[in-house]
Design an enzyme around this catalytic site. Structure first.
Site, short mmCIF file in Angstrom:
data_model
loop_
_atom_site.label_atom_id
_atom_site.label_comp_id
_atom_site.label_asym_id
_atom_site.label_seq_id
_atom_site.Cartn_x
_atom_site.Cartn_y
_atom_site.Cartn_z
N ASN A 9 20.87 63.36 48.75
CA ASN A 9 20.74 63.39 50.21
C ASN A 9 19.62 64.36 50.54
O ASN A 9 19.80 65.58 50.45
CB ASN A 9 22.08 63.85 50.81
CG ASN A 9 22.00 64.05 52.31
OD1 ASN A 9 21.00 63.69 52.95
ND2 ASN A 9 23.05 64.61 52.88
N TRP A 10 18.46 63.82 50.91
CA TRP A 10 17.29 64.67 51.15
C TRP A 10 17.39 65.41 52.48
O TRP A 10 16.60 66.29 52.76
CB TRP A 10 16.01 63.84 51.11
CG TRP A 10 15.65 63.31 49.76
CD1 TRP A 10 16.40 63.38 48.61
CD2 TRP A 10 14.44 62.61 49.41
NE1 TRP A 10 15.73 62.77 47.57
CE2 TRP A 10 14.53 62.29 48.03
CE3 TRP A 10 13.30 62.22 50.11
CZ2 TRP A 10 13.52 61.61 47.35
CZ3 TRP A 10 12.29 61.54 49.44
CH2 TRP A 10 12.40 61.23 48.08
N LYS A 11 18.34 65.02 53.32
CA LYS A 11 18.48 65.62 54.66
C LYS A 11 17.12 65.58 55.38
O LYS A 11 16.38 64.62 55.19
CB LYS A 11 19.06 67.03 54.55
CG LYS A 11 20.36 67.02 53.71
CD LYS A 11 21.14 68.29 53.77
CE LYS A 11 22.41 68.13 52.93
NZ LYS A 11 23.28 69.30 52.97
N HIS A 95 28.58 62.34 57.31
CA HIS A 95 28.30 63.62 56.66
C HIS A 95 28.75 64.75 57.59
O HIS A 95 28.65 64.63 58.81
CB HIS A 95 26.80 63.74 56.36
CG HIS A 95 26.49 64.91 55.48
ND1 HIS A 95 26.40 66.19 55.99
CD2 HIS A 95 26.29 65.02 54.14
CE1 HIS A 95 26.15 67.02 54.97
NE2 HIS A 95 26.08 66.34 53.85
N GLU A 97 27.41 67.34 58.44
CA GLU A 97 26.37 67.82 59.36
C GLU A 97 26.22 66.89 60.56
O GLU A 97 25.50 67.21 61.51
CB GLU A 97 25.04 67.97 58.59
CG GLU A 97 25.09 69.18 57.66
CD GLU A 97 24.18 69.09 56.45
OE1 GLU A 97 23.26 68.26 56.43
OE2 GLU A 97 24.42 69.87 55.50
N GLU A 182 33.38 66.29 50.27
CA GLU A 182 32.47 67.41 50.39
C GLU A 182 33.13 68.53 51.19
O GLU A 182 33.11 68.49 52.43
CB GLU A 182 31.18 67.00 51.10
CG GLU A 182 30.42 65.91 50.40
CD GLU A 182 28.94 65.94 50.77
OE1 GLU A 182 28.13 66.20 49.88
OE2 GLU A 182 28.62 65.75 51.95
N GLY A 188 25.51 73.56 50.62
CA GLY A 188 24.34 74.40 50.84
C GLY A 188 24.59 75.89 50.71
O GLY A 188 23.77 76.71 51.12
N SER A 227 26.91 71.96 46.68
CA SER A 227 26.30 72.88 45.71
C SER A 227 26.39 72.38 44.27
O SER A 227 26.50 73.17 43.33
CB SER A 227 26.91 74.29 45.84
OG SER A 227 26.65 74.81 47.13
N GLY A 248 22.59 67.64 47.64
CA GLY A 248 21.63 67.99 48.68
C GLY A 248 20.43 68.72 48.09
O GLY A 248 19.49 68.10 47.57
N GLY A 249 20.46 70.05 48.12
CA GLY A 249 19.31 70.86 47.70
C GLY A 249 18.75 70.50 46.33
O GLY A 249 17.53 70.39 46.15
P1 PGA Z 1 24.19 70.64 48.76
O1 PGA Z 1 24.47 69.49 49.85
O2 PGA Z 1 24.15 69.96 47.42
O3 PGA Z 1 22.85 71.23 49.16
O4 PGA Z 1 25.30 71.62 48.86
C1 PGA Z 1 25.36 68.44 49.57
C2 PGA Z 1 25.45 67.51 50.75
O5 PGA Z 1 25.38 67.98 51.89
O6 PGA Z 1 25.61 66.29 50.57
#
Ligand code: PGA
Length: 266
Positions: A9-11, A95, A97, A182, A188, A227, A248-249
């Site tokens: 997930n590149w956000k 998600h 977010e 999640e 994050g 994470s 994500g990251g």
């Molecule tokens: P993260 O994000 O790996 O940076 O914790 C995961 C996600 O939000 O899908």
């Protein structure tokens, strides 16, 4: 036997040039790797160039959200038909977010309201249903906040998100889709959930799916997210209930390929 899915997930990150360079590298690193599936989910405006860059490889494309209507006067929205048109296979839905957290009282509720997009369980369910209309596989996210975990209501929160998010689906649809567990506090933050605890909650989710849809629970893939990194992915993938990761990251780096390889090696 469920094939693990490692989805990036590149956000709201990456330019076209940076994204294309990243997937060019991933594509060659992952050529011939089977036993795990890889997907990248760039921002909407990168989907077409990334689709072109992925052609001929074994990495799938996904979007980070969609609207449920096909077309019309919905300023700023993107439909499932549009995602299908640019060769998306997956779409992330709900998600954390994007979800509204209106049921909880955060320390700074103004910030909370400003930073969420109000995707409640009803909206999530509509989007999941619409994804199937356009031949997309939804990756539906669920997970508890730190406040909910500390109050001991984790299982209730995720079970409710599953019950409401999967309403009106058929068992065949459920069998083909993906859920990402999640924990919001792990996203994050560098605080990965203990893999055994992730396995336990995912088992609870699978039981909820079994209650609603019977045998579809054995086929549905349930990922862990929060994470996940090349360093901890082997421990995550060692858990029997965990069918991959939503990343994500760590998905913004060439070493994302190592996570896919680790999943393939389990
Ligand atoms: P993260 O994000 O790996 O940076 O914790 C995961 C996600 O939000 O899908």
């Amino acid at each position: 036997m469920r094939t693990p899915l490692i989805a990036g997930n590149w956000k709201m990150n990456m330019t076209i040039a940076d994204g294309v360079a990243l997937v060019d590298g991933l594509k060659s690193q992952l050529a011939g790797v089977d036993g795990a599936e890889a997907a990248v989910c760039p921002p909407f405006v990168l989907l077409k160039p990334i689709a072109d860059a992925l052609a001929g490889g074994n990495i799938k494309l996904g979007a980070q959200d969609m609207f449920w209507e096909a077309k019309g006067a919905f300023t700023g929205q993107i439909s499932g038909a549009m995602l299908q048109d640019v060769c998306c296979s997956y779409v992330i839905i709900g998600h954390s977010e994007r979800r509204g957290r209106f049921g909880v009282v955060p320390e700074s509720w103004e910030d909370e309201l400003l930073l969420t997009f109000g995707d409640n369980d009803v909206v999530v369910n509509r989007k999941v249903l619409a994804a199937f209309t356009y031949g997309l596989t939804p990756i539906m996210c669920c997970g508890e906040t730190i406040d909910e975990r500390e109050r001991g209501v984790t299982d209730d929160v995720v079970s409710s998100q599953i019950r409401l998010g999967l309403r009106n689906l058929t068992p065949a649809q459920v069998a083909s889709m993906v859920i990402a567990y999640e924990p919001v506090w792990a996203i994050g933050t560098g605080k990965v959930c203990d893999p055994a605890e992730g396995n336990r909650v995912i088992g609870t989710i699978r039981n909820e799916v079994r209650t609603m849809f019977g045998d579809a629970a054995e086929a549905i893939r349930i990922q862990y997210g929060g994470s996940a990194t090349p360093e901890n992915i082997a421990d995550i993938m060692a858990q029997p209930e965990i069918d991959g990761a939503l990343v994500g990251g760590a998905a913004l780096k060439p070493s994302f390929a190592d996570m896919v390889k680790a999943a393939a090696a389990r």
